[in-house]
Design a protein around this motif. Structure first.
Motif, PDB file in Angstrom:
ATOM      1  N   UNK A  52       0.811  -1.211   0.000  1.00 16.41           N
ATOM      2  CA  UNK A  52       0.000   0.000   0.000  1.00 16.41           C
ATOM      3  C   UNK A  52       0.847   1.265   0.000  1.00 16.41           C
ATOM      4  N   UNK A  53       2.137   1.132  -0.221  1.00 16.24           N
ATOM      5  CA  UNK A  53       3.009   2.308  -0.282  1.00 16.24           C
ATOM      6  C   UNK A  53       3.029   2.854  -1.706  1.00 16.24           C
ATOM      7  N   UNK A  54       1.858   3.281  -2.164  1.00 17.74           N
ATOM      8  CA  UNK A  54       1.684   3.869  -3.491  1.00 17.74           C
ATOM      9  C   UNK A  54       0.937   5.186  -3.327  1.00 17.74           C
ATOM     10  N   UNK A  55       0.939   6.046  -4.353  1.00 15.94           N
ATOM     11  CA  UNK A  55       0.246   7.335  -4.225  1.00 15.94           C
ATOM     12  C   UNK A  55      -1.224   7.207  -3.822  1.00 15.94           C
ATOM     13  N   UNK A  56      -1.928   6.223  -4.391  1.00 18.91           N
ATOM     14  CA  UNK A  56      -3.346   6.060  -4.082  1.00 18.91           C
ATOM     15  C   UNK A  56      -3.567   5.856  -2.582  1.00 18.91           C
ATOM     16  N   UNK A  57      -2.785   4.978  -1.982  1.00 18.93           N
ATOM     17  CA  UNK A  57      -2.968   4.667  -0.567  1.00 18.93           C
ATOM     18  C   UNK A  57      -2.273   5.688   0.332  1.00 18.93           C
ATOM     19  N   UNK A  58      -1.328   6.432  -0.217  1.00 17.20           N
ATOM     20  CA  UNK A  58      -0.768   7.584   0.495  1.00 17.20           C
ATOM     21  C   UNK A  58      -1.870   8.597   0.778  1.00 17.20           C
ATOM     22  N   UNK A  59      -2.668   8.896  -0.241  1.00 14.46           N
ATOM     23  CA  UNK A  59      -3.784   9.828  -0.051  1.00 14.46           C
ATOM     24  C   UNK A  59      -4.876   9.210   0.828  1.00 14.46           C
ATOM     25  N   UNK A  60      -5.104   7.912   0.682  1.00 13.17           N
ATOM     26  CA  UNK A  60      -6.121   7.249   1.499  1.00 13.17           C
ATOM     27  C   UNK A  60      -5.746   7.291   2.980  1.00 13.17           C
ATOM     28  N   UNK A  61      -4.480   7.059   3.301  1.00 15.99           N
ATOM     29  CA  UNK A  61      -4.045   7.131   4.688  1.00 15.99           C
ATOM     30  C   UNK A  61      -4.185   8.529   5.262  1.00 15.99           C
ATOM     31  N   UNK A  62      -3.833   9.529   4.466  1.00 17.50           N
ATOM     32  CA  UNK A  62      -3.992  10.909   4.924  1.00 17.50           C
ATOM     33  C   UNK A  62      -5.462  11.291   5.058  1.00 17.50           C
TER      34      UNK A  62
END
Length: 324
Positions: A52-62
């Motif tokens: 999940x260390x991708x841009x999509x999940x970066x934004x999802x975590x934030x």
């Protein structure tokens, strides 16, 4: 922070009796706890799972962290008012909650717009995706979201603190919204109302417009995918994001993108409950139930935790031996 004409406000809340208030408080408490825990689980999974260390999940975590902050700006004070039956809030408390509500709400819309651009780049520009959405761009978009929310709400909040309130300190709402406060001011609030309307329209309409344009190109690209499984996977990836931004924009347009709110304050209470309490509660479920990767990562984390607990439980037996 203290206004010369008023030191505290009384929030009327909901038009229900004391017994119903307690039941409503318990219901809101459950929603708040589940909201915080659900978003913390998403944030934890995004941090620990390398997939999940991708841009999509970066934004999802934030976005999950933002949901925790957003609901925490409203729910604790609301729960205190309902459980204690003390409906008062200081002027400083009012302005603080109001500022963080609009600040975090604005960040949410800008962040959702960034997520729609990320989905556009992933589906429509797959070969250039990692070059377009590199780590520097993702951080810049995130910082831009927080900075944009901070600056857009700062000036109207400063103007509101300079108003005089000489009509009453009783407000027909359950949290510190700006509309009911402006209604009580004996100062001229037309400029602030116009500014609120303009800023709300710019943030919400621009966010919705950019998202819709992104999804027009996304849908066009997905329809050219020959594989039925590939089309279903692409639509499933975008469904959660599109669902959340559709709900958020429709409710916010109904509440805030109107020339005047003074005649419809009572009508706005139920949509306000949806946007401040119910939507943050639903967001973790929408993202986890609609996203197979997040569900699989969550299952793997739970499986690893179960194995770890089992190993710790058997450790004393292994040290002692089977016949000791």
């Amino acid at each position: 922070m203290e206004n010369q004409s008023v030191s505290e406000f009384i929030l009327l809340g909901f038009s229900i009796d004391r017994h119903e208030e307690i039941l409503l408080a318990l219901f809101f408490l459950v929603l708040y706890v589940v909201t915080v825990l659900g978003n913390m689980v998403i944030l934890f999974v995004v941090l620990v799972d390398s997939r999940l260390h991708t841009p999509m999940y970066f934004f999802l975590g934030n976005f999950a962290a933002l949901d925790i902050f957003f609901t925490s700006a409203i729910s604790p004070q609301l729960l205190w008012n309902l459980f204690s039956n003390d409906k008062s809030i200081s002027f400083a408390g009012w302005m603080t909650q109001s500022y963080f509500y609009f600040f975090l709400g604005t960040v949410e819309f800008i962040l959702l717009t960034s997520m729609s651009f990320d989905r556009y780049a992933a589906i429509c520009k797959p070969l250039q995706y990692h070059a377009i959405m590199n780590s520097q761009v993702c951080i810049q978009m995130l910082v831009g979201s927080w900075l944009g929310g901070f600056l857009s709400v700062l000036f109207p909040t400063i103007l509101i603190t300079r108003l005089s309130f000489c009509r009453s300190n009783i407000i027909n709402h359950f949290f510190c919204d700006s509309g009911p406060l402006l209604e009580l001011s004996c100062s001229d609030t037309s400029f602030i109302e116009l500014m609120d309307f303009f800023l709300s329209a710019v943030v919400i309409i621009c966010s919705l417009t950019v998202t819709l344009f992104s999804y027009v190109f996304i849908i066009s690209a997905v329809m050219h995918i020959s594989s039925t499984t590939g089309r279903a996977k692409a639509f499933n990836t975008c469904a959660s994001h599109l669902t959340i931004i559709s709900i958020s924009c429709s409710i916010s347009i109904f509440i805030y993108v109107t020339p005047s709110q003074k005649e419809t304050l009572e009508v706005h209470k139920m949509p306000a409950v949806l946007t401040t309490i119910v939507c943050p509660f639903l967001n973790p479920f929408i993202f986890t139930l609609k996203n197979d990767t997040v569900k699989q990562a969550l299952k793997d984390v739970l499986r690893q935790y179960k194995v770890l607990v089992t190993q710790k439980a058997w450790a004393p037996c292994k040290r002692k031996g089977p016949f000791k």
